[in-house]
Scaffold this motif. Sequence first.
Motif, PDB file in Angstrom:
ATOM      1  N   PHE A 194       0.823  -1.223   0.000  1.00  0.00           N
ATOM      2  CA  PHE A 194       0.000   0.000   0.000  1.00  0.00           C
ATOM      3  C   PHE A 194       0.851   1.265   0.000  1.00  0.00           C
ATOM      4  O   PHE A 194       0.385   2.326   0.411  1.00  0.00           O
ATOM      5  N   LEU A 195       2.096   1.162  -0.478  1.00  0.00           N
ATOM      6  CA  LEU A 195       3.024   2.283  -0.397  1.00  0.00           C
ATOM      7  C   LEU A 195       2.543   3.510  -1.167  1.00  0.00           C
ATOM      8  O   LEU A 195       2.863   4.649  -0.802  1.00  0.00           O
ATOM      9  N   ASN A 196       1.785   3.314  -2.205  1.00  0.00           N
ATOM     10  CA  ASN A 196       1.316   4.437  -3.030  1.00  0.00           C
ATOM     11  C   ASN A 196       0.085   5.128  -2.445  1.00  0.00           C
ATOM     12  O   ASN A 196      -0.371   6.130  -2.993  1.00  0.00           O
ATOM     13  N   SER A 197      -0.436   4.600  -1.367  1.00  0.00           N
ATOM     14  CA  SER A 197      -1.610   5.205  -0.727  1.00  0.00           C
ATOM     15  C   SER A 197      -1.154   6.164   0.375  1.00  0.00           C
ATOM     16  O   SER A 197      -0.623   5.731   1.405  1.00  0.00           O
ATOM     17  N   MET A 198      -1.362   7.471   0.159  1.00  0.00           N
ATOM     18  CA  MET A 198      -0.949   8.456   1.160  1.00  0.00           C
ATOM     19  C   MET A 198      -1.741   8.288   2.446  1.00  0.00           C
ATOM     20  O   MET A 198      -1.223   8.531   3.544  1.00  0.00           O
ATOM     21  N   LEU A 199      -3.009   7.850   2.321  1.00  0.00           N
ATOM     22  CA  LEU A 199      -3.837   7.623   3.502  1.00  0.00           C
ATOM     23  C   LEU A 199      -3.215   6.538   4.372  1.00  0.00           C
ATOM     24  O   LEU A 199      -3.149   6.669   5.607  1.00  0.00           O
ATOM     25  N   PHE A 200      -2.740   5.466   3.737  1.00  0.00           N
ATOM     26  CA  PHE A 200      -2.105   4.375   4.480  1.00  0.00           C
ATOM     27  C   PHE A 200      -0.821   4.857   5.148  1.00  0.00           C
ATOM     28  O   PHE A 200      -0.562   4.539   6.313  1.00  0.00           O
ATOM     29  N   VAL A 201      -0.006   5.624   4.404  1.00  0.00           N
ATOM     30  CA  VAL A 201       1.271   6.104   4.945  1.00  0.00           C
ATOM     31  C   VAL A 201       1.040   6.981   6.167  1.00  0.00           C
ATOM     32  O   VAL A 201       1.720   6.848   7.192  1.00  0.00           O
ATOM     33  N   GLU A 202       0.059   7.896   6.074  1.00  0.00           N
ATOM     34  CA  GLU A 202      -0.240   8.780   7.213  1.00  0.00           C
ATOM     35  C   GLU A 202      -0.782   7.973   8.395  1.00  0.00           C
ATOM     36  O   GLU A 202      -0.449   8.249   9.560  1.00  0.00           O
ATOM     37  N   ALA A 203      -1.618   6.967   8.090  1.00  0.00           N
ATOM     38  CA  ALA A 203      -2.155   6.119   9.161  1.00  0.00           C
ATOM     39  C   ALA A 203      -1.035   5.314   9.812  1.00  0.00           C
ATOM     40  O   ALA A 203      -1.019   5.124  11.038  1.00  0.00           O
ATOM     41  N   LEU A 204      -0.073   4.865   9.002  1.00  0.00           N
ATOM     42  CA  LEU A 204       1.076   4.125   9.529  1.00  0.00           C
ATOM     43  C   LEU A 204       1.888   5.007  10.465  1.00  0.00           C
ATOM     44  O   LEU A 204       2.308   4.566  11.549  1.00  0.00           O
ATOM     45  N   GLY A 205       2.103   6.260  10.064  1.00  0.00           N
ATOM     46  CA  GLY A 205       2.830   7.201  10.922  1.00  0.00           C
ATOM     47  C   GLY A 205       2.101   7.466  12.218  1.00  0.00           C
ATOM     48  O   GLY A 205       2.709   7.520  13.296  1.00  0.00           O
ATOM     49  N   SER A 206       0.783   7.614  12.135  1.00  0.00           N
ATOM     50  CA  SER A 206      -0.024   7.853  13.342  1.00  0.00           C
ATOM     51  C   SER A 206       0.043   6.652  14.281  1.00  0.00           C
ATOM     52  O   SER A 206       0.151   6.810  15.504  1.00  0.00           O
ATOM     53  N   LEU A 207      -0.008   5.440  13.706  1.00  0.00           N
ATOM     54  CA  LEU A 207       0.070   4.233  14.520  1.00  0.00           C
ATOM     55  C   LEU A 207       1.438   4.121  15.190  1.00  0.00           C
ATOM     56  O   LEU A 207       1.544   3.742  16.359  1.00  0.00           O
ATOM     57  N   ALA A 208       2.499   4.488  14.447  1.00  0.00           N
ATOM     58  CA  ALA A 208       3.863   4.421  14.987  1.00  0.00           C
ATOM     59  C   ALA A 208       4.024   5.344  16.179  1.00  0.00           C
ATOM     60  O   ALA A 208       4.513   4.931  17.242  1.00  0.00           O
ATOM     61  N   VAL A 209       3.621   6.592  16.024  1.00  0.00           N
ATOM     62  CA  VAL A 209       3.819   7.550  17.115  1.00  0.00           C
ATOM     63  C   VAL A 209       2.823   7.329  18.244  1.00  0.00           C
ATOM     64  O   VAL A 209       3.106   7.638  19.402  1.00  0.00           O
ATOM     65  N   LEU A 210       1.635   6.791  17.917  1.00  0.00           N
ATOM     66  CA  LEU A 210       0.672   6.475  18.972  1.00  0.00           C
ATOM     67  C   LEU A 210       1.229   5.368  19.866  1.00  0.00           C
ATOM     68  O   LEU A 210       1.101   5.415  21.095  1.00  0.00           O
ATOM     69  N   SER A 211       1.890   4.394  19.237  1.00  0.00           N
ATOM     70  CA  SER A 211       2.525   3.322  20.014  1.00  0.00           C
ATOM     71  C   SER A 211       3.598   3.894  20.920  1.00  0.00           C
ATOM     72  O   SER A 211       3.710   3.540  22.098  1.00  0.00           O
ATOM     73  N   GLU A 212       4.408   4.805  20.377  1.00  0.00           N
ATOM     74  CA  GLU A 212       5.482   5.408  21.166  1.00  0.00           C
ATOM     75  C   GLU A 212       4.927   6.316  22.252  1.00  0.00           C
ATOM     76  O   GLU A 212       5.502   6.434  23.328  1.00  0.00           O
ATOM     77  N   ALA A 213       3.813   6.979  21.952  1.00  0.00           N
ATOM     78  CA  ALA A 213       3.203   7.865  22.945  1.00  0.00           C
ATOM     79  C   ALA A 213       2.756   7.095  24.180  1.00  0.00           C
ATOM     80  O   ALA A 213       2.721   7.636  25.285  1.00  0.00           O
TER      81      ALA A 213
END
Length: 243
Positions: free
Chosen positions: A147-166
């Motif tokens: 799903f690399l070409n999906s900006m929605l997926f990329v942004e959701a992946l970033g949100s999940l990453a930082v939410l985990s760290e938060a």
Amino acid sequence: MDLDMGINEDMERSWSLLSWVASSVMVLGGVVPYVPQYLEIQHSSNTEGFSTRVCLVLLIANILRIFFWIGKQFELTLLLQSVVMILTMLVMLHLCCTVQSTIRVSTKQHRFTDLDLRYFWSWSRFEDYLLFCFVFTVLCAFVTFLFLNSMLFVEALGSLAVLSEAMLGLPQLLQNFQNRSTRGMSVKMVLLWMAGDVFKTTYFVINESPAQFWVCGTVQILLDVAILLQVLYYDLDTRAKLG
């Protein structure tokens, strides 16, 4: 004119040096709070004051952050920070496994390959934690490149990453509450965490990192404050019982 150019060049050099120092602190600063904890566990041969769930949270968060970087290139400093943090958490896990193997009474061994959710992240060997990281990384790689070409997926992946760290401090907060103790922790240690998170959040804002990062930093600071209050409260409670 020459004087103005000289001043501008000096300012640029100073800013470059300051930027380099800040980047170095970002990459290595996250390791500092775990140094006294590592030494304390090594000295006391007791892992009670450290929750290995912190390692789980940070490993997941930083592996996801690396794939977020692949989809949306931000500062290289933050990518290097993730690599260093992954290595740090593996070192902490290795120490905890070594200590626990020397004091474990039961001969029952728990393996990642048992697929027994009751013992998830409570495995007997360090190799099982490495295997989990490998499987998780391969799975993330497959989904990300799908799903690399999906900006929605990329942004959701970033949100999940930082939410985990938060949520980094949450396992420690819950363990302290469950044990009604902060043994192995100190005010100095928590203040180091807090200083690191404040610096990190400030860095995110100044460098205009993706919004997910400074939101993560803000939540981490709030959790640091809660853990600091726990340390102060349980320390006073212990002194009251002894007195």
